[in-house]
Design a protein around this motif. Structure first.
Motif, PDB file in Angstrom:
ATOM      1  N   GLY A  58       0.839  -1.183   0.000  1.00  0.00           N
ATOM      2  CA  GLY A  58       0.000   0.000   0.000  1.00  0.00           C
ATOM      3  C   GLY A  58       0.874   1.231   0.000  1.00  0.00           C
ATOM      4  N   PRO A  59       0.655   2.183  -0.909  1.00  0.00           N
ATOM      5  CA  PRO A  59       1.476   3.401  -0.937  1.00  0.00           C
ATOM      6  C   PRO A  59       1.406   4.146   0.390  1.00  0.00           C
ATOM      7  N   GLY A  60       2.538   4.751   0.766  1.00  0.00           N
ATOM      8  CA  GLY A  60       2.610   5.506   2.001  1.00  0.00           C
ATOM      9  C   GLY A  60       3.402   6.777   1.817  1.00  0.00           C
ATOM     10  N   ASP A  61       3.686   7.446   2.925  1.00  0.00           N
ATOM     11  CA  ASP A  61       4.413   8.715   2.861  1.00  0.00           C
ATOM     12  C   ASP A  61       5.841   8.525   2.360  1.00  0.00           C
ATOM     13  N   GLU A  62       6.489   7.408   2.753  1.00  0.00           N
ATOM     14  CA  GLU A  62       7.878   7.195   2.371  1.00  0.00           C
ATOM     15  C   GLU A  62       8.008   6.492   1.024  1.00  0.00           C
ATOM     16  N   VAL A  63       7.200   5.468   0.808  1.00  0.00           N
ATOM     17  CA  VAL A  63       7.263   4.672  -0.419  1.00  0.00           C
ATOM     18  C   VAL A  63       5.914   4.763  -1.121  1.00  0.00           C
ATOM     19  N   ASP A  64       5.929   5.228  -2.366  1.00  0.00           N
ATOM     20  CA  ASP A  64       4.658   5.408  -3.074  1.00  0.00           C
ATOM     21  C   ASP A  64       4.469   4.449  -4.243  1.00  0.00           C
ATOM     22  N   ASP A  65       5.470   3.587  -4.495  1.00  0.00           N
ATOM     23  CA  ASP A  65       5.318   2.629  -5.593  1.00  0.00           C
ATOM     24  C   ASP A  65       6.245   1.444  -5.336  1.00  0.00           C
ATOM     25  N   LEU A  66       5.839   0.302  -5.816  1.00  0.00           N
ATOM     26  CA  LEU A  66       6.646  -0.932  -5.717  1.00  0.00           C
ATOM     27  C   LEU A  66       6.526  -1.676  -7.032  1.00  0.00           C
ATOM     28  N   ARG A  67       7.662  -2.219  -7.482  1.00  0.00           N
ATOM     29  CA  ARG A  67       7.660  -3.050  -8.683  1.00  0.00           C
ATOM     30  C   ARG A  67       8.330  -4.380  -8.375  1.00  0.00           C
ATOM     31  N   TRP A  68       7.737  -5.449  -8.892  1.00  0.00           N
ATOM     32  CA  TRP A  68       8.367  -6.775  -8.863  1.00  0.00           C
ATOM     33  C   TRP A  68       8.971  -7.006 -10.239  1.00  0.00           C
ATOM     34  N   LEU A  69      10.294  -7.201 -10.271  1.00  0.00           N
ATOM     35  CA  LEU A  69      10.995  -7.287 -11.539  1.00  0.00           C
ATOM     36  C   LEU A  69      12.003  -8.430 -11.538  1.00  0.00           C
ATOM     37  N   PRO A  70      12.270  -9.045 -12.697  1.00  0.00           N
ATOM     38  CA  PRO A  70      13.416  -9.948 -12.788  1.00  0.00           C
ATOM     39  C   PRO A  70      14.686  -9.203 -12.405  1.00  0.00           C
ATOM     40  N   VAL A  71      15.677  -9.940 -11.961  1.00  0.00           N
ATOM     41  CA  VAL A  71      16.879  -9.299 -11.423  1.00  0.00           C
ATOM     42  C   VAL A  71      17.506  -8.333 -12.418  1.00  0.00           C
TER      43      VAL A  71
END
Length: 298
Positions: A97-110
């Motif tokens: 869930g987006p928050g004040d510190e982190v607003d995005d997350l991606r799952w990616l191959p290395v």
């Protein structure tokens, strides 16, 4: 300042390899590995698990150490040094869930994550992660905590109990070791060994399984049998806590390291210390060994 973080990984939904989590920090407008500052009296392992949960929403089980990154930051009192300790961390589940510190997350191959990360230091940590399979088998090899004086103990040595300090160390281990996701607890059948891991077993809801081959006397008689027994535990599809004695652990580690081609400094074995041993998933070959000298410290 001390901090900790992790390369958080999971298997790709397509079934082709692993993917890792990278997060966007709105304050810095950068892409980073999950990490954050240590709270007072918190171990680096606990910091990594907490920060991953706060930034990604993921519950994780830690694996091997991925080393540290050092850099300087500006503070109101002037420039200061920050040391960030990183770990491999298997995502067990959760929701971002987006928050004040982190607003995005991606799952990616290395390889894609490496291209997205802003800082070279993070890319180097990711390279260390990629140097071994993500799903290494973990054994937590513990030396028993402090026991009462042998000279003052009138009974048989195998029944010598933990001292007051040793009981506190055992409780500290019960706080530390669950971050690695163990589900089984095994121990040499000495009272001080059994008492060292009993709090861990209670925390996990597990029984303590006796391992006669892993006492120091049994190791002195048949070192190969002790090594074979430990490697049999590696073959279990679970993370295992194993408690043994100071007369067995250093030599047992040397045997494992020699067979795996792993270079170790002179193996240490302080009371209540833990070796985090990482083995190939396909066969019981040691590929990494990380030493935690104090269950409460950094």
């Amino acid at each position: 300042m001390r901090a900790a973080g992790a390369v958080v990984w999971r298997w790709r939904s397509t079934g082709h390899g692993a993917e890792v989590a990278v997060v966007h920090r709105s304050r810095y407008d950068d892409w980073s590995l999950p990490k954050g500052k240590r709270n007072p009296r918190e171990t680096r392992q606990a910091t990594a698990v907490r920060e991953v949960a706060e930034e990604t929403g993921m519950a994780v089980a830690l694996g091997r150490s991925l080393g540290s990154v050092r850099y300087r930051v500006l503070s109101p009192d002037g420039a200061g040094r920050t040391v960030v300790e990183y770990f491999s961390a298997h995502a067990l589940g959760g929701d971002f869930g987006p928050g004040d510190e982190v607003d995005d997350l991606r799952w990616l191959p290395v390889h894609e994550a490496r291209a997205v990360l802003t800082r070279e230091a993070d890319r180097q940590v990711l390279d260390r992660f990629a140097a071994a399979p993500p799903d290494l088998r973990t054994v937590l090899l513990v030396r028993h905590a402090r026991a009462g004086s042998r000279e003052e103990w009138a009974g048989a040595d195998e029944f010598r109990p933990l001292s007051g300090r040793g009981r506190k160390q055992a409780e500290a281990l019960a706080d530390l070791l669950p971050v690695f996701g163990p589900t089984r607890v095994h121990s040499a059948p000495m009272t001080r060994c059994l008492d060292t891991v009993s709090p861990v077993a209670r925390a996990l809801g597990a029984a303590v399984v006796a391992e006669p081959a892993l006492t120091e006397e049994a190791f002195a008689r048949e070192p190969a049998a002790a090594e074979d027994r430990l490697l049999a535990l590696v073959g279990l599809p679970e993370t295992v806590v194993v408690c043994s004695q100071g007369g067995a652990i250093p030599s047992l580690l040397s045997r494992l390291a020699a067979n795996g081609g792993v270079e170790l400094p002179a193996p240490r074995s302080r009371k209540a210390s833990t070796w985090v041993l990482s083995f190939l998933p396909s066969r019981p070959v040691l590929v990494a060994a990380d030493y935690i000298s104090n269950p409460r410290g950094w």
